[in-house]
Design a protein around this motif. Structure first.
Motif, PDB file in Angstrom:
ATOM      1  N   THR A   1     -37.352  54.539  61.529  1.00  0.00           N
ATOM      2  CA  THR A   1     -38.062  55.802  61.676  1.00  0.00           C
ATOM      3  C   THR A   1     -38.006  56.588  60.376  1.00  0.00           C
ATOM      4  O   THR A   1     -37.066  56.437  59.589  1.00  0.00           O
ATOM      5  N   GLN A   2     -39.016  57.405  60.161  1.00  0.00           N
ATOM      6  CA  GLN A   2     -39.022  58.343  59.041  1.00  0.00           C
ATOM      7  C   GLN A   2     -38.793  59.758  59.561  1.00  0.00           C
ATOM      8  O   GLN A   2     -39.055  60.723  58.858  1.00  0.00           O
TER       9      GLN A   2
ATOM     10  N   SER B   1     -36.840  57.410  53.503  1.00  0.00           N
ATOM     11  CA  SER B   1     -37.743  56.330  53.097  1.00  0.00           C
ATOM     12  C   SER B   1     -37.045  54.984  52.908  1.00  0.00           C
ATOM     13  O   SER B   1     -37.698  53.963  52.807  1.00  0.00           O
TER      14      SER B   1
ATOM     15  N   ASP C   1     -41.367  49.240  61.663  1.00  0.00           N
ATOM     16  CA  ASP C   1     -41.691  49.553  63.064  1.00  0.00           C
ATOM     17  C   ASP C   1     -41.228  48.433  63.985  1.00  0.00           C
ATOM     18  O   ASP C   1     -40.841  48.681  65.122  1.00  0.00           O
TER      19      ASP C   1
ATOM     20  N   LEU D   1     -46.314  50.144  60.239  1.00  0.00           N
ATOM     21  CA  LEU D   1     -45.565  50.643  59.097  1.00  0.00           C
ATOM     22  C   LEU D   1     -44.330  49.758  58.984  1.00  0.00           C
ATOM     23  O   LEU D   1     -43.705  49.437  60.002  1.00  0.00           O
TER      24      LEU D   1
ATOM     25  N   GLY E   1     -40.404  61.609  61.623  1.00  0.00           N
ATOM     26  CA  GLY E   1     -41.564  62.486  61.673  1.00  0.00           C
ATOM     27  C   GLY E   1     -42.200  62.780  60.334  1.00  0.00           C
ATOM     28  O   GLY E   1     -43.224  63.457  60.277  1.00  0.00           O
ATOM     29  N   ASN E   2     -41.636  62.279  59.249  1.00  0.00           N
ATOM     30  CA  ASN E   2     -42.192  62.545  57.921  1.00  0.00           C
ATOM     31  C   ASN E   2     -43.365  61.605  57.674  1.00  0.00           C
ATOM     32  O   ASN E   2     -43.203  60.393  57.623  1.00  0.00           O
ATOM     33  N   ASN E   3     -44.568  62.150  57.523  1.00  0.00           N
ATOM     34  CA  ASN E   3     -45.738  61.314  57.317  1.00  0.00           C
ATOM     35  C   ASN E   3     -46.002  61.011  55.845  1.00  0.00           C
ATOM     36  O   ASN E   3     -46.954  60.325  55.517  1.00  0.00           O
ATOM     37  N   ASN E   4     -45.171  61.529  54.952  1.00  0.00           N
ATOM     38  CA  ASN E   4     -45.343  61.276  53.531  1.00  0.00           C
ATOM     39  C   ASN E   4     -43.993  60.940  52.907  1.00  0.00           C
ATOM     40  O   ASN E   4     -43.523  61.603  51.990  1.00  0.00           O
TER      41      ASN E   4
END
Length: 189
Positions: free
Chosen positions: A29-30, A44, A24, A21, A32-35
Motif C-alpha cells: 500500500t501507499q 514508495s 498490489d 500497481l 492513499g498517496n496517489n503520487n
C-alpha cells in the motif's frame, strides 16, 4: 483479504488490459498517496517481506491471471451488446439479479449475476456473481451444470481452482454467496 481478492478477480475477469500497481498482488500500500513517485521513504519503497506475509493473496493473483489466460473471452476487442452475435443464437451477455430474473438496475439490489454465452468463449459459458453487500446472498443459477472456478470467500487452494478440481453445482440450483465476495462459474460443453 476477501475484498482484495474480489477486486483482483473483478479486474482480471473484465475486458481490456488489466492494470496493477506494482505490489498490489501481495498487499503493498501507499497509504492513499496517489503520487508516491516523489516520495523517497517507506511510502514508495517495496517491503518484500509482504510477499511472504500475504502469500495467499499473491497465489490468488497468480490463479486469476491463469484463469484469464485460459478464457479467450477476456481478450476480445469488441464490447458485448446483450444481443445474439449470430442470427437465431442466444445473447452474448446477460445480467441477472439474485432470483435469476433480468437485472432491473435498482439501487436496492446490490447483488449481480453476469452470464457470458459459451459461443463467445470457445464453448465455455461463464457466470460471474458479485455480492458487494454485508449479507449473504442466494443466487438462482441459469439452467446449466456449473463448476465453481473462483470464490473469493474461500481460503488458499480453494479460492481459484482448475476445471477438473472445481466443485460442481447442478443446473438451476441456488448458490450461497458470502458477503463482500465474488464467484465465477464455468460450464463446459
Amino acid at each position: 483479504l476477501r475484498m482484495q481478492k474480489s477486486y483482483l478477480a473483478t479486474l482480471f475477469t473484465s475486458l481490456g488490459v488489466p492494470m496493477l500497481l506494482g505490489g498490489d498482488e501481495f498487499g503493498r500500500t501507499q497509504r492513499g498517496n496517489n503520487n508516491a513517485y516523489c516520495q523517497d521513504n517507506e511510502i514508495s519503497w517495496f517491503d518484500w517481506a509482504l510477499l511472504e506475509t500475504n502469500r495467499e493473496l499473491f497465489d490468488f493473483c497468480k490463479g486469476v491471471i491463469a484463469f484469464r489466460k485460459e478464457n479467450a473471452v477476456f481478450a476480445r476487442d469488441t464490447y458485448f451488446t446483450g444481443t445474439p452475435s449470430k442470427k437465431g443464437g442466444e445473447s452474448d451477455l446477460l445480467w441477472f439479479d439474485a432470483k435469476g430474473a433480468p437485472q432491473t438496475w435498482t439501487p436496492e439490489d446490490l447483488s449481480l449475476g453476469c452470464y457470458v454465452n459459451g459461443s463467445e468463449n470457445g464453448g465455455v459459458a461463464m457466470y460471474a456473481i458479485f455480492n458487494p453487500s454485508m449479507t449473504t446472498a442466494q443466487f438462482k443459477l441459469p439452467a446449466q451444470p456449473w463448476r465453481v472456478r473462483i470464490d473469493t470467500a474461500q481460503g488458499a487452494g480453494q479460492d481459484v481452482v482448475d476445471a477438473e478440481r472445481a466443485p460442481r453445482v447442478q443446473a438451476g440450483n441456488t448458490l450461497v454467496v458470502r458477503p463482500k465476495s465474488m464467484m465465477v462459474l464455468t460450464s463446459h460443453r
